[in-house]
Design an enzyme around this catalytic site. Structure first.
Site, short mmCIF file in Angstrom:
data_model
loop_
_atom_site.label_atom_id
_atom_site.label_comp_id
_atom_site.label_asym_id
_atom_site.label_seq_id
_atom_site.Cartn_x
_atom_site.Cartn_y
_atom_site.Cartn_z
N LYS A 1 80.11 43.84 55.29
CA LYS A 1 78.97 43.44 56.12
C LYS A 1 78.88 41.92 56.32
CE LYS A 1 76.54 47.21 57.21
NZ LYS A 1 76.03 47.52 58.56
N SER B 1 84.69 50.62 52.36
CA SER B 1 83.82 49.63 52.99
C SER B 1 82.89 48.88 52.05
CB SER B 1 82.99 50.29 54.10
OG SER B 1 82.25 51.37 53.58
#
Length: 401
Positions: free
Chosen positions: A52, A303
């Site tokens: 992110k 992720s």
């Protein structure tokens, strides 16, 4: 919303020297299970423990000096929060982050440690998002959207540039979908540089909104999504992300359940020594449990790694049960001296490790002369578990699996 390869390449230039270029490595153990050459992209080792920060830093670095003086505000279940908080700190601007009340405690703590002001509001992400928009209007701060922003999408797309440099002949890539920013950026870069590479998205069965939109199905999910993959528990799909990127550039979207995700987390812990959160493990869960057209070389994007320490034990237990290495069962037997000793001797002879025992003599389903003994045992796998059950049955015990 339009993002092209040039935007992603420019984002990579902004990120160079600031963020990690995480490893892309072949996993022989995963390859053996999946049946293709499986590469892992270890975004769980990125700064803040997630991809992110790529999009967040790219977005905030694009702001003017006057915009930076006003500060930034964002909403997040955790990983976007940390990415915005650290990016704001590195770029010298104030950050206010709205997180759901039930957000992972370690993510809330980490966000505050980066200097951001954290506001806890709402039970789910969508409610936190609405509150962040209120703060935007009240304070004039710049809202940093977790996915509906071209700078965010371009930043996330830098993941694909790094993967293709290591595996230029990649046949497929499997990516988690929450809001859709990561898969949008990755798909944009992949289809520009290697159009024959399949892009496969993954959601959870309890939060399948984008998968249903992709398949043209109505979403009748009631209430907020409950899943160990909290980082992708987005209730309402982004129509803009779908129309701008996913409709044209994503080849397939599948869903996985929490048991499959937990098993993938355990696999990664044991085989790669990597701690990956639920949202980070869905790509591998899909590879291991769905019939996907992966080709010879495929990549699972791990992720994020920001899993709450309070839930690790539960996740590992669920994963071991899924793999058949923990077994839960009950035995109904005569309530008389020596019964428990006989049961434990049978289990010992089968080399089963007893983890937990519960004894019930008063259940409404039991006769006056019966007792139910609940066991949790550690085994070597499904075949071992079946052998243990057969041994108990041959000894005259009634086994309830």
């Amino acid at each position: 919303m339009r993002v092209g390869l040039k935007d992603i390449q420019q984002a990579r230039q902004r990120l160079q020297g600031v963020l990690h270029e995480t490893q892309t490595d072949l996993s022989s153990s995963a390859s053996q299970v999946v049946g293709s050459d499986v590469f892992f992209k270890y975004e769980n080792t990125q700064l803040t423990g997630s991809f992110k920060i790529r999009g967040a830093f790219n977005k905030i670095s694009s702001l003017t000096d006057s915009e930076k003086k006003r500060g930034v505000v964002a909403s997040s279940a955790g990983n976007h929060a940390q990415g915005v908080a650290l990016s704001a700190k590195l770029l010298g601007t104030k950050a206010t982050i709205v997180m759901p009340v039930g957000a992972s405690l370690n993510k809330v703590s980490a966000t505050r440690s980066y200097g951001a002001e954290v506001v806890l509001h709402g039970a789910f992400y969508d409610e936190a998002y609405a509150k962040a928009r209120e703060i935007e209007k009240e304070t004039g701060a710049v809202f940093v959207h977790p996915y509906e922003d071209p700078f965010i999408v371009a930043g996330q797309g830098t993941v694909a540039l790094e993967i293709l440099e290591k595996v230029p002949d990649l046949d497929s890539i499997v990516v988690a979908i929450g809001g859709g920013g990561l898969i949008s950026g990755i798909a944009t870069a992949i289809k520009a540089l290697r159009p024959q590479c399949r892009v496969i998205g993954v959601q959870t069965e309890s939060a399948p909104s984008m998968a249903k939109l992709f398949r043209g199905e109505s979403d009748e999910t009631q209430g907020g999504p409950q899943t160990i993959a909290d980082g992708i528990a987005v209730k309402n799909p982004s129509q803009e992300i779908f129309e701008s990127f996913i409709r044209e550039s994503v080849d397939e979207i599948v869903t996985v359940n929490d048991d499959e995700i937990a098993a993938a987390i355990v696999f990664l812990l044991e085989r790669t020594k990597n701690l990956v959160e639920g949202a980070g493990a869905v790509s591998l869960a899909a590879m291991m449990n769905r019939s996907l057209k992966l080709g010879k070389k495929t990549c699972a994007v791990l992720s994020g790694g920001n899993i709450d320490l309070n839930v690790i034990a539960k996740v590992v237990t669920k994963g071991l049960i899924r793999q058949g290495r923990l077994a839960e069962f009950s035995v109904v037997a005569n309530d008389q001296p020596g019964t428990l000793e006989l049961l434990t001797r049978i289990l010992a002879a089968q080399k089963a490790n007893i983890m937990e025992i519960r004894h019930d003599r008063v259940g409404s389903h039991l006769s006056l002369r019966e007792a139910k003994i609940d066991f949790v045992i550690e085994t070597m796998g499904p075949e071992h578990s079946h052998a243990i059950m057969d041994s108990l049955k041959k000894s005259g015990f009634r086994v309830l699996a």
